[in-house]
Design a protein around this motif. Sequence first.
Motif, PDB file in Angstrom:
ATOM      1  N   GLU A  36     -20.687   8.452  20.720  1.00 43.06           N
ATOM      2  CA  GLU A  36     -21.185   6.992  20.354  1.00 43.06           C
ATOM      3  C   GLU A  36     -21.469   6.859  18.709  1.00 43.06           C
ATOM      4  N   ILE A  37     -21.684   7.787  18.051  1.00 41.11           N
ATOM      5  CA  ILE A  37     -21.889   7.724  16.537  1.00 41.11           C
ATOM      6  C   ILE A  37     -20.405   8.206  15.843  1.00 41.11           C
ATOM      7  N   GLY A  38     -19.428   8.265  16.535  1.00 36.56           N
ATOM      8  CA  GLY A  38     -18.048   8.525  16.104  1.00 36.56           C
ATOM      9  C   GLY A  38     -17.573  10.047  15.843  1.00 36.56           C
ATOM     10  N   ILE A  39     -18.485  11.019  16.514  1.00 39.36           N
ATOM     11  CA  ILE A  39     -18.101  12.470  16.421  1.00 39.36           C
ATOM     12  C   ILE A  39     -17.546  12.769  17.776  1.00 39.36           C
ATOM     13  N   SER A  40     -16.104  13.291  17.782  1.00 36.29           N
ATOM     14  CA  SER A  40     -15.342  13.510  18.997  1.00 36.29           C
ATOM     15  C   SER A  40     -15.014  15.021  18.829  1.00 36.29           C
ATOM     16  N   LYS A  41     -14.710  15.799  20.042  1.00 34.24           N
ATOM     17  CA  LYS A  41     -14.192  17.084  20.022  1.00 34.24           C
ATOM     18  C   LYS A  41     -12.853  17.013  20.678  1.00 34.24           C
ATOM     19  N   GLY A  42     -11.931  17.999  19.934  1.00 37.11           N
ATOM     20  CA  GLY A  42     -10.700  17.958  20.396  1.00 37.11           C
ATOM     21  C   GLY A  42     -10.160  19.094  21.411  1.00 37.11           C
ATOM     22  N   LYS A  43      -9.115  19.202  22.099  1.00 40.73           N
ATOM     23  CA  LYS A  43      -8.962  20.147  23.008  1.00 40.73           C
ATOM     24  C   LYS A  43      -9.050  21.512  22.462  1.00 40.73           C
ATOM     25  N   ASP A  44      -9.023  21.893  21.264  1.00 36.72           N
ATOM     26  CA  ASP A  44      -9.073  23.050  20.436  1.00 36.72           C
ATOM     27  C   ASP A  44     -10.443  23.472  20.231  1.00 36.72           C
ATOM     28  N   GLY A  45     -11.439  22.442  20.508  1.00 37.66           N
ATOM     29  CA  GLY A  45     -12.716  22.483  20.084  1.00 37.66           C
ATOM     30  C   GLY A  45     -13.156  22.103  18.603  1.00 37.66           C
ATOM     31  N   ILE A  46     -12.271  21.479  18.032  1.00 40.19           N
ATOM     32  CA  ILE A  46     -12.615  21.356  16.681  1.00 40.19           C
ATOM     33  C   ILE A  46     -13.183  19.874  16.582  1.00 40.19           C
ATOM     34  N   LEU A  47     -14.085  19.494  15.738  1.00 44.39           N
ATOM     35  CA  LEU A  47     -14.698  18.246  15.572  1.00 44.39           C
ATOM     36  C   LEU A  47     -13.940  17.267  14.844  1.00 44.39           C
ATOM     37  N   SER A  48     -13.972  16.054  14.920  1.00 44.53           N
ATOM     38  CA  SER A  48     -13.754  15.048  14.019  1.00 44.53           C
ATOM     39  C   SER A  48     -14.654  13.803  13.958  1.00 44.53           C
ATOM     40  N   VAL A  49     -14.888  13.485  12.488  1.00 44.80           N
ATOM     41  CA  VAL A  49     -15.617  12.131  12.242  1.00 44.80           C
ATOM     42  C   VAL A  49     -14.879  10.858  12.131  1.00 44.80           C
ATOM     43  N   LYS A  50     -15.220   9.626  12.686  1.00 50.08           N
ATOM     44  CA  LYS A  50     -15.093   8.315  12.286  1.00 50.08           C
ATOM     45  C   LYS A  50     -16.013   7.964  11.391  1.00 50.08           C
ATOM     46  N   SER A  51     -15.641   8.034  10.049  1.00 52.19           N
ATOM     47  CA  SER A  51     -16.838   7.762   9.259  1.00 52.19           C
ATOM     48  C   SER A  51     -17.349   6.112   9.335  1.00 52.19           C
ATOM     49  N   SER A  52     -16.455   5.273   9.561  1.00 48.94           N
ATOM     50  CA  SER A  52     -16.660   3.967   9.644  1.00 48.94           C
ATOM     51  C   SER A  52     -17.712   3.666  10.878  1.00 48.94           C
ATOM     52  N   VAL A  53     -17.571   4.415  12.052  1.00 48.40           N
ATOM     53  CA  VAL A  53     -18.348   4.309  13.192  1.00 48.40           C
ATOM     54  C   VAL A  53     -19.687   4.963  12.819  1.00 48.40           C
TER      55      VAL A  53
END
Length: 262
Positions: free
Chosen positions: A174-191
């Motif tokens: 909900e704040i733009g942080i998601s987890k990939g299948k490999d467990g690595i996190l990514s951030v959508k800075s705009s969100v």
Amino acid sequence: MRNLNRAGMSAGRIAGERALNDARRRLSTKMSRQTQSTRTSRLSSSQVKSADRSSIIAANSFASKYQSSSQNTTLEKKYYTEMGEAAESLQDRVSLFLKRGENTLFGKQTEVADNGGTTVTEEQKNKLVKEIEGFVDDYNTMRKSMGNIGGQVRQVYIQQLDKQVNKQEKTLAEIGISKGKDGILSVKSSVLKESDLEKIKLLFGTVDSFADNIGNISNALEKNARDNLYELKFSSYSSNYSRNGSYRDSYSSIGKRYNVRG
């Protein structure tokens, strides 16, 4: 006549003894050959078992990857250094998230706000976004380094990290942080920048929050990295003496705090 009979009996006895001795020799020779064959068979079996064991060791990815060659030792130092530095940096960020007072990342507590929330300036919000992005980078570096190193202990830490992410996966998204299948996190800075401050605070700015729990795990990871770097350094001492007894210090300096110096 009696003499002839005696001579015949004597000759028969001698012939019988010779035949018996010949039979004994043949039996002894046969048994000796069988014993030699058994020994050879056992030796071959032992050699096969030894070869099988060597194959098993060679097939073990961790053992074969990190045996005592200088190249592999350098890789281990690199990964442990990255893991330790990322763990230390992440803990520093968590300390900033939890800090209270005016001009901190989450601003000061307002007395007039109806919801008892916090107020921050645009500059503070930008700093907060930057620190959360850095937190995610540190998290990913820790996780990747542990994956490169391998081993049961690191696998346990990876599971602990994944557990914390999975518990908050929906809220993080909900704040733009998601987890990939490999467990690595990514951030959508705009969100992230447009997200509700209180929701971010619940994840990053309170005791026993997502960030706080990850910080506790990273504290253990930092110690694990430091201990293994010490072990690698002192194990390298034992193999770095020249023929004349002088010491060749080939331990390369990697990183800052995680350069283990004698």
